[in-house]
Design a protein around this motif. Structure first.
Motif, PDB file in Angstrom:
ATOM      1  N   SER A  18       0.845  -1.193   0.000  1.00  0.00           N
ATOM      2  CA  SER A  18       0.000   0.000   0.000  1.00  0.00           C
ATOM      3  C   SER A  18       0.879   1.241   0.000  1.00  0.00           C
ATOM      4  CB  SER A  18      -0.932   0.007   1.212  1.00  0.00           C
ATOM      5  OG  SER A  18      -0.211   0.343   2.378  1.00  0.00           O
ATOM      6  N   THR A  19       0.371   2.276  -0.596  1.00  0.00           N
ATOM      7  CA  THR A  19       1.133   3.511  -0.720  1.00  0.00           C
ATOM      8  C   THR A  19       1.458   4.098   0.650  1.00  0.00           C
ATOM      9  OG1 THR A  19       0.031   3.953  -2.815  1.00  0.00           O
ATOM     10  CG2 THR A  19       1.129   5.804  -1.766  1.00  0.00           C
ATOM     11  N   THR A  20       0.489   4.113   1.541  1.00  0.00           N
ATOM     12  CA  THR A  20       0.702   4.675   2.871  1.00  0.00           C
ATOM     13  C   THR A  20       1.762   3.887   3.634  1.00  0.00           C
ATOM     14  OG1 THR A  20      -1.601   5.385   2.934  1.00  0.00           O
ATOM     15  CG2 THR A  20      -0.431   5.318   5.025  1.00  0.00           C
ATOM     16  N   ALA A  21       1.650   2.572   3.615  1.00  0.00           N
ATOM     17  CA  ALA A  21       2.624   1.745   4.329  1.00  0.00           C
ATOM     18  C   ALA A  21       4.010   1.896   3.722  1.00  0.00           C
ATOM     19  CB  ALA A  21       2.189   0.284   4.306  1.00  0.00           C
ATOM     20  N   ARG A  22       4.082   1.975   2.406  1.00  0.00           N
ATOM     21  CA  ARG A  22       5.368   2.131   1.727  1.00  0.00           C
ATOM     22  C   ARG A  22       5.996   3.479   2.080  1.00  0.00           C
ATOM     23  NH1 ARG A  22       3.973   0.762  -3.308  1.00  0.00           N
ATOM     24  NH2 ARG A  22       3.535   2.880  -3.936  1.00  0.00           N
ATOM     25  N   LEU A  23       5.169   4.533   2.096  1.00  0.00           N
ATOM     26  CA  LEU A  23       5.673   5.856   2.454  1.00  0.00           C
ATOM     27  C   LEU A  23       6.145   5.899   3.905  1.00  0.00           C
ATOM     28  CD1 LEU A  23       3.114   8.199   0.650  1.00  0.00           C
ATOM     29  CD2 LEU A  23       5.496   7.769   0.030  1.00  0.00           C
ATOM     30  N   GLN A  24       5.404   5.238   4.794  1.00  0.00           N
ATOM     31  CA  GLN A  24       5.819   5.185   6.195  1.00  0.00           C
ATOM     32  C   GLN A  24       7.156   4.457   6.325  1.00  0.00           C
ATOM     33  OE1 GLN A  24       2.418   3.322   7.999  1.00  0.00           O
ATOM     34  NE2 GLN A  24       1.427   5.277   8.480  1.00  0.00           N
ATOM     35  N   GLN A  25       7.323   3.395   5.566  1.00  0.00           N
ATOM     36  CA  GLN A  25       8.580   2.655   5.592  1.00  0.00           C
ATOM     37  C   GLN A  25       9.725   3.519   5.059  1.00  0.00           C
ATOM     38  OE1 GLN A  25       8.787  -0.799   3.014  1.00  0.00           O
ATOM     39  NE2 GLN A  25       9.968  -1.916   4.551  1.00  0.00           N
ATOM     40  N   GLU A  26       9.473   4.262   3.984  1.00  0.00           N
ATOM     41  CA  GLU A  26      10.498   5.140   3.427  1.00  0.00           C
ATOM     42  C   GLU A  26      10.864   6.250   4.401  1.00  0.00           C
ATOM     43  OE1 GLU A  26       9.603   6.587  -0.500  1.00  0.00           O
ATOM     44  OE2 GLU A  26       9.095   4.585  -1.212  1.00  0.00           O
ATOM     45  N   VAL A  27       9.858   6.821   5.080  1.00  0.00           N
ATOM     46  CA  VAL A  27      10.113   7.873   6.065  1.00  0.00           C
ATOM     47  C   VAL A  27      10.954   7.320   7.207  1.00  0.00           C
ATOM     48  CG1 VAL A  27       9.009   9.326   7.819  1.00  0.00           C
ATOM     49  CG2 VAL A  27       8.115   9.294   5.494  1.00  0.00           C
ATOM     50  N   ALA A  28      10.622   6.116   7.671  1.00  0.00           N
ATOM     51  CA  ALA A  28      11.399   5.501   8.749  1.00  0.00           C
ATOM     52  C   ALA A  28      12.841   5.259   8.311  1.00  0.00           C
ATOM     53  CB  ALA A  28      10.749   4.181   9.181  1.00  0.00           C
ATOM     54  N   ALA A  29      13.021   4.809   7.081  1.00  0.00           N
ATOM     55  CA  ALA A  29      14.379   4.580   6.567  1.00  0.00           C
ATOM     56  C   ALA A  29      15.143   5.896   6.460  1.00  0.00           C
ATOM     57  CB  ALA A  29      14.319   3.880   5.209  1.00  0.00           C
ATOM     58  N   MET A  30      14.467   6.952   6.026  1.00  0.00           N
ATOM     59  CA  MET A  30      15.130   8.260   5.911  1.00  0.00           C
ATOM     60  C   MET A  30      15.484   8.815   7.286  1.00  0.00           C
ATOM     61  SD  MET A  30      13.049  10.180   2.924  1.00  0.00           S
ATOM     62  CE  MET A  30      13.053   9.595   1.251  1.00  0.00           C
ATOM     63  N   GLU A  31      14.592   8.631   8.264  1.00  0.00           N
ATOM     64  CA  GLU A  31      14.887   9.099   9.625  1.00  0.00           C
ATOM     65  C   GLU A  31      16.086   8.355  10.194  1.00  0.00           C
ATOM     66  OE1 GLU A  31      11.138   8.499  11.567  1.00  0.00           O
ATOM     67  OE2 GLU A  31      10.434  10.532  11.092  1.00  0.00           O
ATOM     68  N   GLU A  32      16.153   7.058   9.930  1.00  0.00           N
ATOM     69  CA  GLU A  32      17.302   6.269  10.383  1.00  0.00           C
ATOM     70  C   GLU A  32      18.579   6.757   9.711  1.00  0.00           C
ATOM     71  OE1 GLU A  32      18.867   1.686  10.056  1.00  0.00           O
ATOM     72  OE2 GLU A  32      16.710   2.026  10.258  1.00  0.00           O
ATOM     73  N   GLU A  33      18.500   7.041   8.429  1.00  0.00           N
ATOM     74  CA  GLU A  33      19.667   7.548   7.695  1.00  0.00           C
ATOM     75  C   GLU A  33      20.113   8.897   8.250  1.00  0.00           C
ATOM     76  OE1 GLU A  33      20.833   8.843   3.125  1.00  0.00           O
ATOM     77  OE2 GLU A  33      19.086   7.572   3.459  1.00  0.00           O
ATOM     78  N   LEU A  34      19.142   9.763   8.583  1.00  0.00           N
ATOM     79  CA  LEU A  34      19.485  11.061   9.175  1.00  0.00           C
ATOM     80  C   LEU A  34      20.174  10.892  10.530  1.00  0.00           C
ATOM     81  CD1 LEU A  34      16.389  13.292   8.353  1.00  0.00           C
ATOM     82  CD2 LEU A  34      18.725  13.622   7.587  1.00  0.00           C
ATOM     83  N   GLN A  35      19.687   9.958  11.332  1.00  0.00           N
ATOM     84  CA  GLN A  35      20.316   9.708  12.632  1.00  0.00           C
ATOM     85  C   GLN A  35      21.748   9.226  12.455  1.00  0.00           C
ATOM     86  OE1 GLN A  35      17.645   6.997  14.585  1.00  0.00           O
ATOM     87  NE2 GLN A  35      16.220   8.599  15.197  1.00  0.00           N
ATOM     88  N   GLU A  36      21.965   8.342  11.482  1.00  0.00           N
ATOM     89  CA  GLU A  36      23.322   7.861  11.214  1.00  0.00           C
ATOM     90  C   GLU A  36      24.224   9.000  10.763  1.00  0.00           C
ATOM     91  OE1 GLU A  36      22.881   4.752   8.309  1.00  0.00           O
ATOM     92  OE2 GLU A  36      21.957   3.369   9.729  1.00  0.00           O
ATOM     93  N   LYS A  37      23.698   9.865   9.904  1.00  0.00           N
ATOM     94  CA  LYS A  37      24.495  10.993   9.415  1.00  0.00           C
ATOM     95  C   LYS A  37      24.772  11.986  10.537  1.00  0.00           C
ATOM     96  CE  LYS A  37      23.365  10.500   4.611  1.00  0.00           C
ATOM     97  NZ  LYS A  37      22.896  11.067   3.380  1.00  0.00           N
ATOM     98  N   ASP A  38      23.786  12.217  11.404  1.00  0.00           N
ATOM     99  CA  ASP A  38      24.015  13.097  12.549  1.00  0.00           C
ATOM    100  C   ASP A  38      25.106  12.544  13.452  1.00  0.00           C
ATOM    101  OD1 ASP A  38      22.150  14.962  11.747  1.00  0.00           O
ATOM    102  OD2 ASP A  38      20.540  14.175  13.029  1.00  0.00           O
ATOM    103  N   ALA A  39      25.093  11.232  13.657  1.00  0.00           N
ATOM    104  CA  ALA A  39      26.134  10.600  14.479  1.00  0.00           C
ATOM    105  C   ALA A  39      27.506  10.758  13.826  1.00  0.00           C
ATOM    106  CB  ALA A  39      25.815   9.124  14.698  1.00  0.00           C
ATOM    107  N   LEU A  40      27.564  10.601  12.503  1.00  0.00           N
ATOM    108  CA  LEU A  40      28.838  10.782  11.795  1.00  0.00           C
ATOM    109  C   LEU A  40      29.319  12.233  11.877  1.00  0.00           C
ATOM    110  CD1 LEU A  40      28.289   8.608   8.604  1.00  0.00           C
ATOM    111  CD2 LEU A  40      29.934   8.203  10.424  1.00  0.00           C
ATOM    112  N   ILE A  41      28.399  13.165  11.775  1.00  0.00           N
ATOM    113  CA  ILE A  41      28.770  14.582  11.882  1.00  0.00           C
ATOM    114  C   ILE A  41      29.314  14.869  13.278  1.00  0.00           C
ATOM    115  CG2 ILE A  41      27.810  16.924  11.991  1.00  0.00           C
ATOM    116  CD1 ILE A  41      25.961  16.090   9.655  1.00  0.00           C
ATOM    117  N   GLU A  42      28.651  14.366  14.292  1.00  0.00           N
ATOM    118  CA  GLU A  42      29.111  14.572  15.670  1.00  0.00           C
ATOM    119  C   GLU A  42      30.486  13.945  15.885  1.00  0.00           C
ATOM    120  OE1 GLU A  42      29.317  16.175  19.242  1.00  0.00           O
ATOM    121  OE2 GLU A  42      27.739  16.569  17.783  1.00  0.00           O
TER     122      GLU A  42
END
Length: 123
Positions: free
Chosen positions: A68-92
């Motif tokens: 479903s589009t909604t579930a897929r978008l939620q999964q993509e958002v979760a993956a992007m949030e995880e990627e942002l957290q990893e990048k924030d950790a690398l920046i720190e």
């Protein structure tokens, strides 16, 4: 029941994409057999688009990703949030390294200055 409906919808979607690919291939063959390139870019684009969409659908089915589009978008958002957290950790981590290097450079600079002044005053 929901899983069965999703599987049927996915299968119908896949068959529709295969039909689009067939039409595009027929268009490409027709252009080539006529020796005309007027419709070739459109047919090639349609083929590439349908093939990419089919590939994405098959990847979703293979990985068990939500269809479903909604579930897929939620999964993509979760993956992007995880990627942002990893990048924030690398920046720190990089900031800490830069701070360590700045401290080390400052210490070396002070050592050089003190050695320089000690050499001048001893002469």
């Amino acid at each position: 029941m929901v899983i069965l409906c999703a599987m049927i919808a996915s299968a119908e979607h896949a068959l529709g994409l295969v039909a689009k690919i067939d039409q595009a291939v027929l268009g490409i063959i027709e252009c080539v057999s006529k020796g005309s390139s007027s419709g070739l870019p459109d047919a090639t684009h349609q083929f590439a688009h349908a093939a990419a969409e089919l590939d994405d659908l098959l990847d979703m089915i293979r990985t068990g990703a939500p269809c479903s589009t909604t579930a897929r978008l939620q999964q993509e958002v979760a993956a992007m949030e995880e990627e942002l957290q990893e990048k924030d950790a690398l920046i720190e981590q990089s900031r800490k390294k830069v701070q360590q290097w700045q401290t080390m450079c400052e210490e070396i600079k002070q050592q050089h200055e003190s050695n320089l002044f000690n050499g001048i005053t001893q002469q």
